[in-house]
Scaffold this motif. Structure first.
Motif, PDB file in Angstrom:
ATOM      1  N   GLU A  69       0.836  -1.202   0.000  1.00  0.00           N
ATOM      2  CA  GLU A  69       0.000   0.000   0.000  1.00  0.00           C
ATOM      3  C   GLU A  69       0.866   1.245   0.000  1.00  0.00           C
ATOM      4  O   GLU A  69       0.556   2.236  -0.679  1.00  0.00           O
ATOM      5  N   ARG A  70       1.979   1.226   0.722  1.00  0.00           N
ATOM      6  CA  ARG A  70       2.884   2.373   0.763  1.00  0.00           C
ATOM      7  C   ARG A  70       3.503   2.612  -0.616  1.00  0.00           C
ATOM      8  O   ARG A  70       3.617   3.762  -1.070  1.00  0.00           O
ATOM      9  N   ARG A  73       0.903   4.104  -2.903  1.00  0.00           N
ATOM     10  CA  ARG A  73       0.721   5.517  -2.609  1.00  0.00           C
ATOM     11  C   ARG A  73       1.807   6.356  -3.268  1.00  0.00           C
ATOM     12  O   ARG A  73       1.571   7.447  -3.771  1.00  0.00           O
ATOM     13  N   ARG A  75       3.442   5.611  -5.999  1.00  0.00           N
ATOM     14  CA  ARG A  75       3.151   5.649  -7.435  1.00  0.00           C
ATOM     15  C   ARG A  75       2.086   6.706  -7.739  1.00  0.00           C
ATOM     16  O   ARG A  75       2.243   7.540  -8.630  1.00  0.00           O
ATOM     17  N   LYS A  76       0.993   6.630  -6.980  1.00  0.00           N
ATOM     18  CA  LYS A  76      -0.158   7.489  -7.259  1.00  0.00           C
ATOM     19  C   LYS A  76       0.166   8.958  -7.056  1.00  0.00           C
ATOM     20  O   LYS A  76      -0.306   9.833  -7.793  1.00  0.00           O
ATOM     21  N   SER A  77       1.016   9.248  -6.058  1.00  0.00           N
ATOM     22  CA  SER A  77       1.340  10.636  -5.754  1.00  0.00           C
ATOM     23  C   SER A  77       2.317  11.249  -6.741  1.00  0.00           C
ATOM     24  O   SER A  77       2.542  12.455  -6.739  1.00  0.00           O
ATOM     25  N   ARG A  79       5.489  10.483  -6.645  1.00  0.00           N
ATOM     26  CA  ARG A  79       6.767  10.560  -5.914  1.00  0.00           C
ATOM     27  C   ARG A  79       7.906   9.921  -6.694  1.00  0.00           C
ATOM     28  O   ARG A  79       9.059  10.364  -6.607  1.00  0.00           O
ATOM     29  N   ASP A  95      10.367   4.429   1.695  1.00  0.00           N
ATOM     30  CA  ASP A  95       8.999   3.938   1.839  1.00  0.00           C
ATOM     31  C   ASP A  95       8.975   2.494   2.350  1.00  0.00           C
ATOM     32  O   ASP A  95       8.126   2.135   3.174  1.00  0.00           O
TER      33      ASP A  95
END
Length: 446
Positions: A69-70, A73, A75-77, A79, A95
């Motif tokens: 999940e981290r 997150r 990927r989606k952001s 970063r 992460d």
């Protein structure tokens, strides 16, 4: 993805390793050519591979979802988007560690190691992954970077990493252990040792325990447990019974902690310094395209004495002192203990007293005023004591001058560059002390 040998891991493009606990060694990373950001396709492949390995192999199944999940997150952001390989390795590692608290879960940008791992079966021996890591071990002398004799015949060995090259590293340890064997007390300096191979730890600790002593049981998922025991034969002989001090700090991890934990659990010696990092899990190093290696924990060790390990807690020192002072403190502890040893000869006791005085002077430096130094300068028989550059200098006929370093307020000086000669200047005389002579040679002031 799975390693072909489950107990073989390569650490940070440094070591060819055998089984056991591993961590990233604290050495300079390899120099790699600069390159631009990863393409979107490369980034997707890298992250997909990492997620697949964690889902399939990470040692604690209950943590896998949190880790994944981290990463999702990140990927989606965005970063990770537009990262160079070095930046991606840094961000992904941050992460992974934040989600797992696991010191063995990290990503490294290492194209040389990756290329060596991808070499096909027809590649020349000189270009193989094994040759790559053997070369690194040879350049670091298999992690045994310093052997030294200290005053009082206390002998020390610096171990910067627990490297292991099959059929080669053992011989290097044999030579080092023969050197240590003749010491009155022993110091093994692990400060900064980020880990390495349990095979090297097993070899070293075998010198301090009886043969066939159970050390660790390695557990990895559904695989049968694997035991590690001390070796039946060590060519340099066992070193049991001598005072042993092991220096540790917060940069000691994994296999470095493995040895420190053995020393503590089996009561082999005294740990001096600060608490270690707390990384116990067994990790494998896996190639990840296009230029990475991923360290992932696949198992955990269970110690024969504690029935546990040091994951997340580290190994606490028996004598807690700042890491920078650990060597001097261990030396002081060693000579104090040796001075109380039954059967010590008069010459040995004199050497221990000499060593204690030198160590005390280092731990509590003395500074004398310019006026005091000036008052001590002069001619003492055939010896001249001159003042220049803010220091007294000892000038003896036919010998190079030696700077005098204050040891005590009452006029005892060390001679820079030698541990065997000291000078006392009480005012009206000069006294030369040699560690091998029971009384000083006295020269009156002229």
């Amino acid at each position: 993805m799975k390693t072909s040998r489950p107990w073989l891991a390569v650490l940070a493009s440094l070591l060819l390793l055998g089984g056991g606990a591993h961590a990233q060694p604290r050495v300079a990373p390899p120099v790699t050519p600069a390159r631009g950001p990863l393409t979107p396709a490369e980034l997707a492949t890298t992250l997909d591979t990492i997620e697949s390995v964690i889902q399939r192999s990470y040692v604690f199944p209950e943590k896998r979802a949190v880790i994944l999940e981290r990463l999702a997150r990140g990927r989606k952001s965005g970063r990770y988007a537009g990262n160079t390989p070095g930046q991606l390795a840094e961000h992904v590692t941050e992460d992974l560690k934040a989600a797992s608290g696991d010191g063995h879960l990290y990503l490294i940008h290492d194209p040389a190691w990756f290329a060596a791992q991808q070499a096909g079966p027809k590649v020349s021996a000189s270009d193989s992954a094994e040759a790559f890591h053997r070369k690194q071990a040879l350049r670091q002398h298999h992690g045994l970077t310093e052997l030294k004799v200290h005053p009082g015949n206390v002998r020390s060995m610096k171990v910067t990493g627990f490297m292991w090259v099959r059929d080669e590293t053992g011989g290097v340890y044999d030579d080092a252990m023969r050197f240590l064997r003749d010491g009155d007390a022993l110091i093994i300096d692990l400060r900064g040792n980020g880990g390495g191979s349990h095979a090297a730890v097993q070899y070293l600790v075998s010198h301090f325990l009886a043969p066939d002593t159970l050390l660790m049981t390695f557990q990895s998922g559904t695989q049968p447990p694997v035991q590690s025991r001390t070796l039946e034969h060590v060519p340099a002989g066992r070193l049991m019974g001598k005072p042993l001090y092991v220096l540790i700090d917060g940069r000691v991890g994994s296999a470095g902690e493995d040895f420190a934990y053995d020393v503590q659990q089996f009561k082999l010696g005294t740990l001096v310094g600060t608490r270690t990092a707390g990384a116990a899990n067994n990790n494998a190093m896996l190639p990840v395209a296009p230029c990475f290696q991923l360290s992932v924990s696949e198992g955990r060790p269970v110690h024969a004495v504690s029935q546990s390990n040091w994951e997340g807690t580290g190994v606490a020192p028996d004598r807690e002192v700042p890491a920078t002072e650990a060597l001097e403190v261990a030396l002081s502890m060693a000579v104090e203990r040796l001075a109380q040893r039954p059967g010590a000869t008069a010459q040995e006791l004199a050497e221990y007293a000499w060593a204690r005085a030198g160590l005390e002077a280092k731990r509590r430096p003395v500074s004398l005023s310019s006026a005091r130094l000036k008052s001590l300068a002069g001619r003492y028989g055939e010896i001249d004591v001159s003042l220049r550059d803010g220091s007294l200098w000892l000038v003896r006929p036919g010998r190079p001058p030696g700077r005098l370093m204050p040891m005590t307020e009452d006029g005892l000086f060390a001679v820079e560059g030698t541990d065997s000669l000291r000078v006392r200047l009480p005012g009206k005389a000069l006294e030369l002390f040699w560690v091998t002579e029971p009384a000083p040679r006295v020269f009156s002031r002229g």
